[in-house]
Design a protein around this motif. Structure first.
Motif, short mmCIF file in Angstrom:
data_model
loop_
_atom_site.label_atom_id
_atom_site.label_comp_id
_atom_site.label_asym_id
_atom_site.label_seq_id
_atom_site.Cartn_x
_atom_site.Cartn_y
_atom_site.Cartn_z
N GLU B 100 9.01 19.43 31.93
CA GLU B 100 8.99 20.31 33.28
C GLU B 100 9.66 21.78 32.64
OE1 GLU B 100 11.72 18.98 36.38
OE2 GLU B 100 10.82 16.79 36.07
N ARG B 104 9.61 25.19 35.11
CA ARG B 104 11.00 25.59 35.59
C ARG B 104 10.87 27.21 35.29
NH1 ARG B 104 16.14 22.84 33.94
NH2 ARG B 104 17.80 23.88 34.88
N ALA B 110 10.71 21.98 42.47
CA ALA B 110 11.10 20.89 41.73
C ALA B 110 10.17 19.61 42.14
CB ALA B 110 12.56 20.41 42.20
N ARG B 114 8.01 18.09 39.22
CA ARG B 114 8.38 16.61 38.68
C ARG B 114 6.93 15.66 38.57
NH1 ARG B 114 12.61 15.17 42.46
NH2 ARG B 114 13.26 16.99 41.43
#
Ligand SMILES: Nc1ncnc2c1ncn2[C@@H]1O[C@H](COP(=O)(O)OP(=O)(O)O)[C@@H](O)[C@H]1O
Ligand SMILES: [Mg+2]
Lengths: 257, 262
Positions: B100, B104, B110, B114
Protein backbone atom coordinates in the motif's frame (compact mmCIF):
# COMPACT_ATOMS: atom_id res chain seq x y z
CA UNK A 1 10.66 -33.99 28.23
CA UNK A 2 7.20 -33.44 29.64
CA UNK A 3 5.95 -29.91 30.00
CA UNK A 4 5.92 -30.19 33.80
CA UNK A 5 9.54 -31.22 34.02
CA UNK A 6 10.49 -28.52 31.53
CA UNK A 7 8.84 -25.95 33.77
CA UNK A 8 10.71 -27.41 36.70
CA UNK A 9 14.01 -27.16 34.83
CA UNK A 10 13.23 -23.55 33.91
CA UNK A 11 12.44 -22.74 37.53
CA UNK A 12 15.59 -24.47 38.75
CA UNK A 13 17.72 -22.56 36.25
CA UNK A 14 16.40 -19.27 37.55
CA UNK A 15 16.05 -19.95 41.25
CA UNK A 16 19.08 -22.12 42.02
CA UNK A 17 21.76 -19.53 41.17
CA UNK A 18 19.89 -17.11 43.41
CA UNK A 19 19.89 -19.48 46.36
CA UNK A 20 23.54 -20.30 45.63
CA UNK A 21 24.46 -16.64 45.69
CA UNK A 22 22.72 -16.07 49.03
CA UNK A 23 24.43 -19.13 50.51
CA UNK A 24 27.80 -17.89 49.27
CA UNK A 25 27.11 -14.46 50.75
CA UNK A 26 26.12 -16.07 54.05
CA UNK A 27 29.29 -18.18 54.12
CA UNK A 28 31.50 -15.19 53.29
CA UNK A 29 29.84 -13.05 55.97
CA UNK A 30 30.33 -15.76 58.60
CA UNK A 31 33.96 -16.19 57.55
CA UNK A 32 34.57 -12.47 57.89
CA UNK A 33 33.43 -12.83 61.46
CA UNK A 34 32.56 -9.22 62.25
CA UNK A 35 28.79 -9.23 61.65
CA UNK A 36 28.46 -5.47 61.88
CA UNK A 37 30.94 -4.88 59.05
CA UNK A 38 29.74 -7.70 56.82
CA UNK A 39 26.15 -8.60 57.68
CA UNK A 40 24.58 -11.89 56.63
CA UNK A 41 21.63 -12.01 54.22
CA UNK A 42 19.30 -12.49 57.17
CA UNK A 43 20.65 -9.50 59.06
CA UNK A 44 20.28 -7.45 55.87
CA UNK A 45 16.70 -8.62 55.50
CA UNK A 46 15.97 -7.53 59.07
CA UNK A 47 17.43 -4.11 58.33
CA UNK A 48 15.30 -3.82 55.18
CA UNK A 49 12.19 -4.64 57.18
CA UNK A 50 13.16 -2.02 59.74
CA UNK A 51 13.83 0.67 57.08
CA UNK A 52 10.52 -0.10 55.44
CA UNK A 53 8.78 0.08 58.81
CA UNK A 54 10.22 3.54 59.37
CA UNK A 55 9.12 4.57 55.87
CA UNK A 56 12.73 5.48 55.11
CA UNK A 57 13.33 3.09 52.22
CA UNK A 58 10.09 4.00 50.42
CA UNK A 59 10.80 7.71 50.54
CA UNK A 60 14.40 7.25 49.34
CA UNK A 61 13.17 5.08 46.47
CA UNK A 62 10.49 7.58 45.56
CA UNK A 63 12.83 10.57 45.48
CA UNK A 64 15.53 8.75 43.47
CA UNK A 65 13.03 7.39 40.96
CA UNK A 66 11.43 10.79 40.57
CA UNK A 67 14.80 12.40 39.76
CA UNK A 68 15.62 9.62 37.27
CA UNK A 69 12.17 9.76 35.69
CA UNK A 70 12.16 13.49 35.03
CA UNK A 71 15.77 13.62 33.87
CA UNK A 72 15.44 10.53 31.71
CA UNK A 73 12.30 11.79 29.98
CA UNK A 74 13.78 15.20 29.22
CA UNK A 75 17.07 13.63 28.11
CA UNK A 76 15.34 11.21 25.76
CA UNK A 77 13.46 14.01 24.03
CA UNK A 78 16.54 16.22 23.83
CA UNK A 79 18.81 13.41 22.64
CA UNK A 80 16.32 12.22 20.03
CA UNK A 81 15.76 15.68 18.57
CA UNK A 82 19.45 16.60 18.48
CA UNK A 83 20.51 13.16 17.21
CA UNK A 84 17.95 13.19 14.40
CA UNK A 85 19.00 16.69 13.41
CA UNK A 86 22.66 15.72 13.35
CA UNK A 87 21.94 12.57 11.37
CA UNK A 88 19.82 14.42 8.83
CA UNK A 89 21.85 17.55 8.29
CA UNK A 90 25.51 17.65 7.47
CA UNK A 91 25.94 21.31 8.61
CA UNK A 92 24.28 20.56 11.96
CA UNK A 93 26.52 17.51 12.41
CA UNK A 94 29.61 19.53 11.54
CA UNK A 95 28.58 22.30 13.92
CA UNK A 96 27.50 20.20 16.92
CA UNK A 97 29.84 17.26 16.32
CA UNK A 98 32.94 18.57 18.10
CA UNK A 99 30.91 19.54 21.18
CA UNK A 100 28.98 16.30 21.31
CA UNK A 101 31.98 14.07 20.76
CA UNK A 102 33.97 15.87 23.45
CA UNK A 103 31.18 16.19 26.01
CA UNK A 104 30.12 12.57 25.79
CA UNK A 105 33.52 11.58 27.16
CA UNK A 106 33.20 13.98 30.09
CA UNK A 107 31.01 11.72 32.18
CA UNK A 108 28.24 13.10 34.40
CA UNK A 109 30.31 12.38 37.49
CA UNK A 110 32.97 14.81 36.29
CA UNK A 111 30.24 17.44 36.15
CA UNK A 112 28.90 16.94 39.68
CA UNK A 113 31.08 19.60 41.31
CA UNK A 114 30.34 22.29 38.76
CA UNK A 115 26.63 21.47 38.62
CA UNK A 116 26.34 21.65 42.43
CA UNK A 117 28.02 25.04 42.44
CA UNK A 118 25.71 26.37 39.74
CA UNK A 119 22.42 24.76 40.71
CA UNK A 120 22.88 24.18 44.42
CA UNK A 121 21.87 21.15 46.44
CA UNK A 122 18.23 21.08 45.33
CA UNK A 123 16.47 18.88 42.84
CA UNK A 124 17.61 20.83 39.78
CA UNK A 125 21.24 19.76 40.02
CA UNK A 126 20.40 16.03 40.13
CA UNK A 127 17.92 16.28 37.30
CA UNK A 128 20.40 18.24 35.19
CA UNK A 129 22.93 15.44 35.62
CA UNK A 130 20.42 12.76 34.59
CA UNK A 131 19.36 14.83 31.58
CA UNK A 132 23.01 15.16 30.63
CA UNK A 133 23.84 11.47 30.90
CA UNK A 134 20.68 10.42 29.03
CA UNK A 135 20.97 12.98 26.25
CA UNK A 136 24.32 11.90 24.89
CA UNK A 137 23.60 8.18 24.79
CA UNK A 138 20.25 8.69 23.05
CA UNK A 139 21.71 11.34 20.77
CA UNK A 140 24.51 9.13 19.48
CA UNK A 141 22.10 6.20 18.94
CA UNK A 142 19.62 8.36 17.03
CA UNK A 143 22.35 9.88 14.89
CA UNK A 144 23.85 6.50 14.00
CA UNK A 145 20.32 5.23 13.36
CA UNK A 146 19.64 7.95 10.80
CA UNK A 147 22.99 7.52 9.11
CA UNK A 148 22.58 3.76 8.75
CA UNK A 149 19.12 3.73 7.16
CA UNK A 150 19.63 1.61 4.05
CA UNK A 151 19.79 3.89 0.98
CA UNK A 152 17.35 1.65 -0.91
CA UNK A 153 14.66 2.35 1.70
CA UNK A 154 14.98 6.05 0.95
CA UNK A 155 15.33 5.54 -2.79
CA UNK A 156 12.18 3.41 -2.94
CA UNK A 157 10.22 6.10 -1.12
CA UNK A 158 11.58 8.77 -3.46
CA UNK A 159 10.39 6.70 -6.42
CA UNK A 160 6.94 6.75 -4.83
CA UNK A 161 7.11 10.53 -4.58
CA UNK A 162 8.03 11.01 -0.90
CA UNK A 163 10.25 14.00 -0.20
CA UNK A 164 11.15 16.14 2.78
CA UNK A 165 8.88 15.72 5.79
CA UNK A 166 6.98 12.76 4.36
CA UNK A 167 10.21 10.93 3.67
CA UNK A 168 11.29 11.63 7.25
CA UNK A 169 8.00 10.61 8.88
CA UNK A 170 7.35 7.53 6.78
CA UNK A 171 10.87 6.14 6.37
CA UNK A 172 13.71 7.77 8.31
CA UNK A 173 11.93 8.01 11.66
CA UNK A 174 10.48 4.48 11.78
CA UNK A 175 13.77 3.04 10.51
CA UNK A 176 15.63 4.88 13.27
CA UNK A 177 13.25 4.10 16.11
CA UNK A 178 14.85 0.76 17.09
CA UNK A 179 18.20 2.54 17.53
CA UNK A 180 16.59 5.25 19.67
CA UNK A 181 14.87 2.65 21.87
CA UNK A 182 18.11 0.70 22.30
CA UNK A 183 19.85 3.95 23.23
CA UNK A 184 17.14 4.81 25.76
CA UNK A 185 17.56 1.42 27.40
CA UNK A 186 21.30 2.02 27.82
CA UNK A 187 20.62 5.54 29.06
CA UNK A 188 18.32 4.16 31.77
CA UNK A 189 21.25 2.15 33.12
CA UNK A 190 23.49 5.20 33.03
CA UNK A 191 20.84 7.22 34.87
CA UNK A 192 20.87 4.70 37.71
CA UNK A 193 24.63 5.00 38.00
CA UNK A 194 24.58 8.78 37.84
CA UNK A 195 21.85 9.36 40.41
CA UNK A 196 23.74 7.38 43.05
CA UNK A 197 26.93 9.35 42.49
CA UNK A 198 25.04 12.64 42.60
CA UNK A 199 23.11 11.73 45.74
CA UNK A 200 26.29 10.56 47.45
CA UNK A 201 28.03 13.84 46.85
CA UNK A 202 25.20 16.22 47.59
CA UNK A 203 21.77 15.17 48.80
CA UNK A 204 19.79 14.65 51.97
CA UNK A 205 17.58 11.90 50.64
CA UNK A 206 17.55 9.23 48.00
CA UNK A 207 19.15 5.82 47.67
CA UNK A 208 22.61 7.27 47.04
CA UNK A 209 22.31 9.28 50.23
CA UNK A 210 21.15 6.18 52.12
CA UNK A 211 24.22 4.24 50.97
CA UNK A 212 26.66 7.08 51.56
CA UNK A 213 25.24 8.27 54.85
CA UNK A 214 25.15 4.77 56.33
CA UNK A 215 28.93 4.67 56.09
CA UNK A 216 29.21 7.28 58.83
CA UNK A 217 27.36 4.98 61.21
CA UNK A 218 29.05 1.82 59.95
CA UNK A 219 25.63 0.50 58.97
CA UNK A 220 26.81 -1.92 56.33
CA UNK A 221 23.43 -3.67 56.51
CA UNK A 222 21.73 -0.46 55.38
CA UNK A 223 24.33 -0.06 52.63
CA UNK A 224 23.48 -3.57 51.44
CA UNK A 225 19.76 -2.76 51.50
CA UNK A 226 20.42 0.32 49.35
CA UNK A 227 22.52 -1.60 46.86
CA UNK A 228 20.10 -4.47 46.49
CA UNK A 229 17.20 -2.06 46.13
CA UNK A 230 19.11 -0.36 43.34
CA UNK A 231 19.68 -3.61 41.48
CA UNK A 232 16.05 -4.69 41.82
CA UNK A 233 14.71 -1.28 40.75
CA UNK A 234 17.07 -1.23 37.77
CA UNK A 235 15.95 -4.68 36.72
CA UNK A 236 12.28 -3.66 37.06
CA UNK A 237 12.87 -0.47 35.08
CA UNK A 238 14.55 -2.45 32.32
CA UNK A 239 11.81 -5.07 32.20
CA UNK A 240 9.20 -2.31 32.17
CA UNK A 241 10.94 -0.57 29.28
CA UNK A 242 11.21 -3.77 27.27
CA UNK A 243 7.55 -4.47 27.98
CA UNK A 244 6.41 -0.97 27.04
CA UNK A 245 8.57 -1.03 23.93
CA UNK A 246 7.10 -4.29 22.77
CA UNK A 247 3.58 -3.04 23.50
CA UNK A 248 3.86 0.39 21.92
CA UNK A 249 6.43 -0.30 19.23
CA UNK A 250 5.89 -3.95 18.45
CA UNK A 251 6.55 -3.39 14.78
CA UNK A 252 9.80 -1.58 15.46
CA UNK A 253 11.55 -4.25 17.52
CA UNK A 254 15.29 -3.84 16.95
CA UNK A 255 16.37 -7.25 15.69
CA UNK A 256 13.34 -8.96 14.24
CA UNK A 257 13.71 -12.62 15.04
CA UNK B 1 12.15 6.34 -32.22
CA UNK B 2 12.99 4.75 -28.91
CA UNK B 3 10.64 5.25 -26.01
CA UNK B 4 13.69 5.42 -23.74
CA UNK B 5 17.06 6.40 -25.10
CA UNK B 6 20.58 6.61 -23.61
CA UNK B 7 22.85 8.64 -25.91
CA UNK B 8 26.60 8.81 -25.31
CA UNK B 9 26.17 8.35 -21.56
CA UNK B 10 29.30 8.53 -19.43
CA UNK B 11 29.26 8.08 -15.69
CA UNK B 12 31.82 8.30 -12.95
CA UNK B 13 31.42 8.88 -9.22
CA UNK B 14 32.63 12.14 -7.74
CA UNK B 15 32.32 15.71 -9.05
CA UNK B 16 31.84 16.37 -12.76
CA UNK B 17 35.05 16.63 -14.75
CA UNK B 18 37.08 14.86 -12.08
CA UNK B 19 39.68 12.37 -13.14
CA UNK B 20 37.86 9.41 -11.56
CA UNK B 21 37.59 6.30 -13.76
CA UNK B 22 34.44 6.16 -15.84
CA UNK B 23 32.16 3.29 -14.94
CA UNK B 24 30.10 3.80 -18.09
CA UNK B 25 31.59 5.27 -21.28
CA UNK B 26 29.56 6.15 -24.33
CA UNK B 27 26.59 3.98 -23.38
CA UNK B 28 23.96 3.79 -26.13
CA UNK B 29 20.71 2.06 -25.30
CA UNK B 30 17.25 2.21 -26.79
CA UNK B 31 14.07 0.65 -25.43
CA UNK B 32 10.87 0.49 -27.46
CA UNK B 33 7.56 1.04 -25.71
CA UNK B 34 6.30 -2.17 -24.13
CA UNK B 35 9.60 -3.89 -24.68
CA UNK B 36 11.18 -6.27 -22.14
CA UNK B 37 14.87 -5.41 -22.33
CA UNK B 38 17.41 -7.43 -20.37
CA UNK B 39 20.82 -6.00 -19.60
CA UNK B 40 23.35 -8.78 -19.12
CA UNK B 41 26.94 -8.33 -18.03
CA UNK B 42 29.74 -9.49 -15.77
CA UNK B 43 29.35 -8.36 -12.18
CA UNK B 44 30.77 -4.91 -11.47
CA UNK B 45 30.47 -3.77 -15.10
CA UNK B 46 27.93 -1.04 -14.33
CA UNK B 47 24.49 -2.58 -14.81
CA UNK B 48 23.11 -1.18 -11.56
CA UNK B 49 24.70 2.15 -12.40
CA UNK B 50 22.84 2.28 -15.71
CA UNK B 51 19.57 1.48 -13.92
CA UNK B 52 20.25 4.12 -11.26
CA UNK B 53 20.70 6.70 -14.00
CA UNK B 54 17.38 5.85 -15.60
CA UNK B 55 15.68 5.81 -12.20
CA UNK B 56 17.05 9.29 -11.52
CA UNK B 57 19.12 8.32 -8.46
CA UNK B 58 22.27 9.50 -10.25
CA UNK B 59 22.92 11.92 -13.12
CA UNK B 60 25.06 11.15 -16.17
CA UNK B 61 28.49 12.82 -16.21
CA UNK B 62 28.01 13.26 -19.94
CA UNK B 63 25.38 12.38 -22.54
CA UNK B 64 21.61 12.31 -22.21
CA UNK B 65 18.88 9.95 -21.14
CA UNK B 66 15.50 10.71 -22.59
CA UNK B 67 12.10 9.15 -22.00
CA UNK B 68 9.20 10.09 -24.28
CA UNK B 69 11.18 13.10 -25.44
CA UNK B 70 11.89 14.41 -21.93
CA UNK B 71 15.21 14.30 -20.11
CA UNK B 72 15.17 12.04 -17.05
CA UNK B 73 14.77 14.07 -13.87
CA UNK B 74 14.03 13.19 -10.26
CA UNK B 75 12.90 9.64 -9.39
CA UNK B 76 9.17 9.23 -9.83
CA UNK B 77 6.19 6.91 -10.14
CA UNK B 78 6.59 6.68 -13.93
CA UNK B 79 9.77 4.55 -13.45
CA UNK B 80 9.26 2.16 -10.57
CA UNK B 81 12.25 0.22 -9.25
CA UNK B 82 12.50 -3.34 -7.94
CA UNK B 83 15.75 -3.35 -6.02
CA UNK B 84 18.41 -5.97 -5.63
CA UNK B 85 18.00 -7.65 -2.23
CA UNK B 86 15.24 -6.89 0.26
CA UNK B 87 16.66 -3.81 2.01
CA UNK B 88 14.13 -1.57 0.30
CA UNK B 89 11.19 -3.19 2.10
CA UNK B 90 9.96 -1.54 5.29
CA UNK B 91 10.28 -4.04 8.16
CA UNK B 92 7.83 -2.10 10.37
CA UNK B 93 5.06 -2.51 7.80
CA UNK B 94 3.18 -5.72 7.03
CA UNK B 95 3.33 -7.18 3.52
CA UNK B 96 -0.03 -5.55 2.81
CA UNK B 97 1.12 -2.17 4.16
CA UNK B 98 4.35 -2.37 2.16
CA UNK B 99 2.33 -2.84 -1.01
CA UNK B 100 0.00 0.00 0.00
CA UNK B 101 2.96 2.31 0.63
CA UNK B 102 3.24 3.84 -2.87
CA UNK B 103 -0.52 4.46 -2.94
CA UNK B 104 -0.34 6.08 0.47
CA UNK B 105 2.41 8.42 -0.74
CA UNK B 106 0.23 9.44 -3.68
CA UNK B 107 -2.79 10.11 -1.51
CA UNK B 108 -5.03 7.21 -2.60
CA UNK B 109 -7.87 6.70 -0.08
CA UNK B 110 -7.66 3.90 2.47
CA UNK B 111 -10.36 1.64 1.04
CA UNK B 112 -9.10 1.92 -2.54
CA UNK B 113 -5.55 1.36 -1.27
CA UNK B 114 -6.49 -1.79 0.57
CA UNK B 115 -8.38 -3.19 -2.39
CA UNK B 116 -5.62 -2.58 -4.93
CA UNK B 117 -2.86 -3.89 -2.66
CA UNK B 118 -4.88 -7.01 -1.88
CA UNK B 119 -5.40 -7.65 -5.59
CA UNK B 120 -1.67 -7.52 -6.29
CA UNK B 121 -0.78 -9.54 -3.22
CA UNK B 122 -2.98 -12.35 -4.42
CA UNK B 123 -1.61 -12.04 -7.97
CA UNK B 124 1.91 -12.66 -6.64
CA UNK B 125 0.67 -15.52 -4.48
CA UNK B 126 0.72 -13.78 -1.11
CA UNK B 127 -3.04 -13.55 -0.52
CA UNK B 128 -2.71 -15.34 2.83
CA UNK B 129 0.40 -13.53 3.98
CA UNK B 130 -0.71 -9.90 3.86
CA UNK B 131 -0.70 -9.49 7.63
CA UNK B 132 2.82 -10.86 8.06
CA UNK B 133 5.91 -8.73 8.45
CA UNK B 134 8.76 -9.15 5.95
CA UNK B 135 11.00 -10.92 8.45
CA UNK B 136 8.36 -13.64 8.81
CA UNK B 137 8.54 -14.42 5.09
CA UNK B 138 11.09 -16.28 2.96
CA UNK B 139 13.46 -14.58 0.52
CA UNK B 140 11.23 -15.49 -2.43
CA UNK B 141 8.14 -14.12 -0.68
CA UNK B 142 9.95 -10.88 0.13
CA UNK B 143 10.75 -10.42 -3.55
CA UNK B 144 7.08 -11.05 -4.32
CA UNK B 145 6.20 -8.17 -1.97
CA UNK B 146 8.61 -5.94 -3.88
CA UNK B 147 7.07 -7.01 -7.18
CA UNK B 148 3.55 -6.35 -5.90
CA UNK B 149 4.65 -2.99 -4.47
CA UNK B 150 6.03 -1.98 -7.87
CA UNK B 151 3.14 -3.27 -9.97
CA UNK B 152 0.47 -1.68 -7.78
CA UNK B 153 1.74 1.66 -9.11
CA UNK B 154 0.62 0.84 -12.67
CA UNK B 155 3.86 2.42 -13.87
CA UNK B 156 4.63 2.57 -17.60
CA UNK B 157 8.25 1.60 -16.90
CA UNK B 158 9.62 -1.05 -14.53
CA UNK B 159 13.29 -1.18 -13.55
CA UNK B 160 14.38 -4.49 -12.04
CA UNK B 161 17.87 -4.98 -10.63
CA UNK B 162 18.62 -8.70 -10.31
CA UNK B 163 15.37 -9.20 -8.38
CA UNK B 164 15.86 -12.96 -8.19
CA UNK B 165 19.64 -12.91 -7.74
CA UNK B 166 19.65 -14.00 -4.11
CA UNK B 167 17.09 -16.79 -4.46
CA UNK B 168 17.64 -20.53 -4.76
CA UNK B 169 17.44 -21.97 -8.28
CA UNK B 170 13.96 -23.53 -7.85
CA UNK B 171 12.35 -20.41 -6.43
CA UNK B 172 14.05 -18.32 -9.09
CA UNK B 173 12.60 -20.46 -11.88
CA UNK B 174 9.11 -20.20 -10.45
CA UNK B 175 9.31 -16.43 -10.05
CA UNK B 176 10.67 -16.02 -13.58
CA UNK B 177 7.67 -17.89 -14.99
CA UNK B 178 5.31 -15.83 -12.85
CA UNK B 179 6.92 -12.62 -14.02
CA UNK B 180 6.42 -13.69 -17.64
CA UNK B 181 2.72 -14.26 -17.09
CA UNK B 182 2.32 -11.00 -15.15
CA UNK B 183 4.18 -8.88 -17.71
CA UNK B 184 2.68 -10.54 -20.77
CA UNK B 185 0.30 -8.02 -22.28
CA UNK B 186 0.71 -5.54 -19.41
CA UNK B 187 2.12 -2.99 -21.86
CA UNK B 188 4.87 -1.98 -19.42
CA UNK B 189 8.36 -1.25 -20.66
CA UNK B 190 10.86 -3.20 -18.59
CA UNK B 191 14.58 -2.81 -18.02
CA UNK B 192 15.68 -6.00 -16.29
CA UNK B 193 19.21 -6.59 -15.04
CA UNK B 194 20.80 -9.97 -14.49
CA UNK B 195 24.01 -11.88 -14.91
CA UNK B 196 22.12 -15.11 -15.58
CA UNK B 197 21.84 -15.97 -19.28
CA UNK B 198 18.99 -18.46 -18.84
CA UNK B 199 16.96 -15.87 -16.94
CA UNK B 200 17.58 -13.37 -19.74
CA UNK B 201 16.35 -15.79 -22.40
CA UNK B 202 13.20 -16.72 -20.47
CA UNK B 203 12.22 -13.07 -20.05
CA UNK B 204 13.61 -10.86 -22.80
CA UNK B 205 12.37 -9.40 -26.05
CA UNK B 206 15.89 -8.10 -26.47
CA UNK B 207 19.14 -8.71 -24.60
CA UNK B 208 22.04 -6.30 -24.36
CA UNK B 209 25.38 -7.72 -23.25
CA UNK B 210 27.69 -5.23 -21.56
CA UNK B 211 31.46 -5.14 -21.73
CA UNK B 212 33.57 -5.68 -18.64
CA UNK B 213 34.22 -2.36 -16.87
CA UNK B 214 35.59 0.18 -16.39
CA UNK B 215 34.22 2.35 -19.18
CA UNK B 216 31.54 -0.19 -20.00
CA UNK B 217 28.85 0.04 -22.66
CA UNK B 218 26.61 -2.37 -24.55
CA UNK B 219 28.80 -4.65 -26.63
CA UNK B 220 26.20 -6.70 -28.48
CA UNK B 221 22.43 -7.05 -28.70
CA UNK B 222 20.26 -10.09 -29.33
CA UNK B 223 16.63 -10.03 -30.36
CA UNK B 224 14.57 -13.02 -29.20
CA UNK B 225 11.24 -13.58 -30.85
CA UNK B 226 10.51 -16.99 -29.36
CA UNK B 227 6.89 -17.37 -28.23
CA UNK B 228 6.15 -17.25 -24.51
CA UNK B 229 6.13 -19.04 -22.16
CA UNK B 230 9.54 -20.27 -23.25
CA UNK B 231 10.80 -23.75 -22.67
CA UNK B 232 14.15 -24.06 -20.95
CA UNK B 233 14.72 -27.42 -22.65
CA UNK B 234 14.02 -26.36 -26.23
CA UNK B 235 16.54 -26.34 -29.09
CA UNK B 236 15.94 -22.61 -29.67
CA UNK B 237 16.71 -21.93 -26.01
CA UNK B 238 19.98 -23.84 -26.23
CA UNK B 239 20.97 -22.10 -29.44
CA UNK B 240 20.31 -18.65 -27.97
CA UNK B 241 22.16 -19.62 -24.80
CA UNK B 242 25.16 -20.66 -26.84
CA UNK B 243 25.27 -17.45 -28.91
CA UNK B 244 25.02 -15.23 -25.85
CA UNK B 245 27.43 -17.30 -23.80
CA UNK B 246 30.13 -16.79 -26.39
CA UNK B 247 29.84 -12.99 -26.12
CA UNK B 248 29.32 -12.77 -22.37
CA UNK B 249 31.89 -15.46 -21.59
CA UNK B 250 34.62 -13.39 -23.23
CA UNK B 251 33.79 -10.42 -20.97
CA UNK B 252 33.58 -12.53 -17.84
CA UNK B 253 36.95 -14.06 -18.69
CA UNK B 254 38.44 -10.55 -18.88
CA UNK B 255 37.20 -9.84 -15.37
CA UNK B 256 38.45 -13.13 -14.01
CA UNK B 257 41.88 -12.73 -15.63
CA UNK B 258 42.20 -9.19 -14.30
CA UNK B 259 41.16 -10.24 -10.81
CA UNK B 260 43.67 -13.11 -10.87
CA UNK B 261 46.44 -10.72 -11.95
CA UNK B 262 45.60 -8.10 -9.31
N1 LIG C 1 29.01 4.49 -4.58
C1 LIG C 1 30.05 4.09 -5.36
N2 LIG C 1 31.21 4.78 -5.36
C2 LIG C 1 32.25 4.40 -6.15
N3 LIG C 1 32.22 3.34 -6.95
C3 LIG C 1 31.08 2.61 -7.02
C4 LIG C 1 29.94 2.93 -6.22
N4 LIG C 1 28.97 2.04 -6.48
C5 LIG C 1 29.48 1.18 -7.40
N5 LIG C 1 30.75 1.52 -7.70
C6 LIG C 1 31.61 0.84 -8.69
O1 LIG C 1 31.01 0.96 -9.93
C7 LIG C 1 31.20 -0.21 -10.71
C8 LIG C 1 29.88 -0.67 -11.29
O2 LIG C 1 29.02 -1.03 -10.23
P1 LIG C 1 27.56 -1.60 -10.47
O3 LIG C 1 26.84 -0.68 -11.39
O4 LIG C 1 26.94 -1.85 -9.15
O5 LIG C 1 27.89 -2.97 -11.22
P2 LIG C 1 26.91 -4.20 -11.51
O6 LIG C 1 25.54 -3.84 -11.10
O7 LIG C 1 27.07 -4.44 -12.97
O8 LIG C 1 27.44 -5.37 -10.75
C9 LIG C 1 31.85 -1.23 -9.80
O9 LIG C 1 33.21 -1.33 -10.15
C10 LIG C 1 31.69 -0.65 -8.44
O10 LIG C 1 32.80 -0.98 -7.64
MG1 LIG D 1 24.35 -4.64 -9.62
Amino acid sequence: MSSASRHLAWLALRVLPFIGLIMLWDAAARAYDVPVLFPTPFATWDKAVQLIGEGQLQSDIAISLWRIGVGFAVGCVLGTVLGLMMGLSRPVADFLGPFVHTLRFIGPIAWISAVMIWFGLGETSKIVLIVYTTTFVVLVSAMIGVMTVHPNKLRAARVFGARGWRLFLHVTLPATLPHILAGARLAMMNSFMTIIAAEMVAAREGLGFLIFNSRQWMEVDAIFVGMITLGVLGLLADVLMVLLTSLLFRRFRPAAA
Amino acid sequence: MGFIRFSGVDFHYGPAGSSAVSILKGLELELAQGEFYVLLGPSGCGKTTALNLLAGFERPSAGTIVMEGHAIGEPGMDRVVIFQGDDSLYPWLTAQENVEFPLRMTGVGAAERRRRAATWLSRVGLANHGQKFPHQLSGGMKQRIQIARALVCDAPVLLMDEPFGALDAQTRTILQDELVSICNGSGATVLFITHDIAEAIILADRIGVMRAGPGSAVKDEFALDLPRPRNRGSVEFAAAYDRIQRVLGEEVRKVVTREAAA
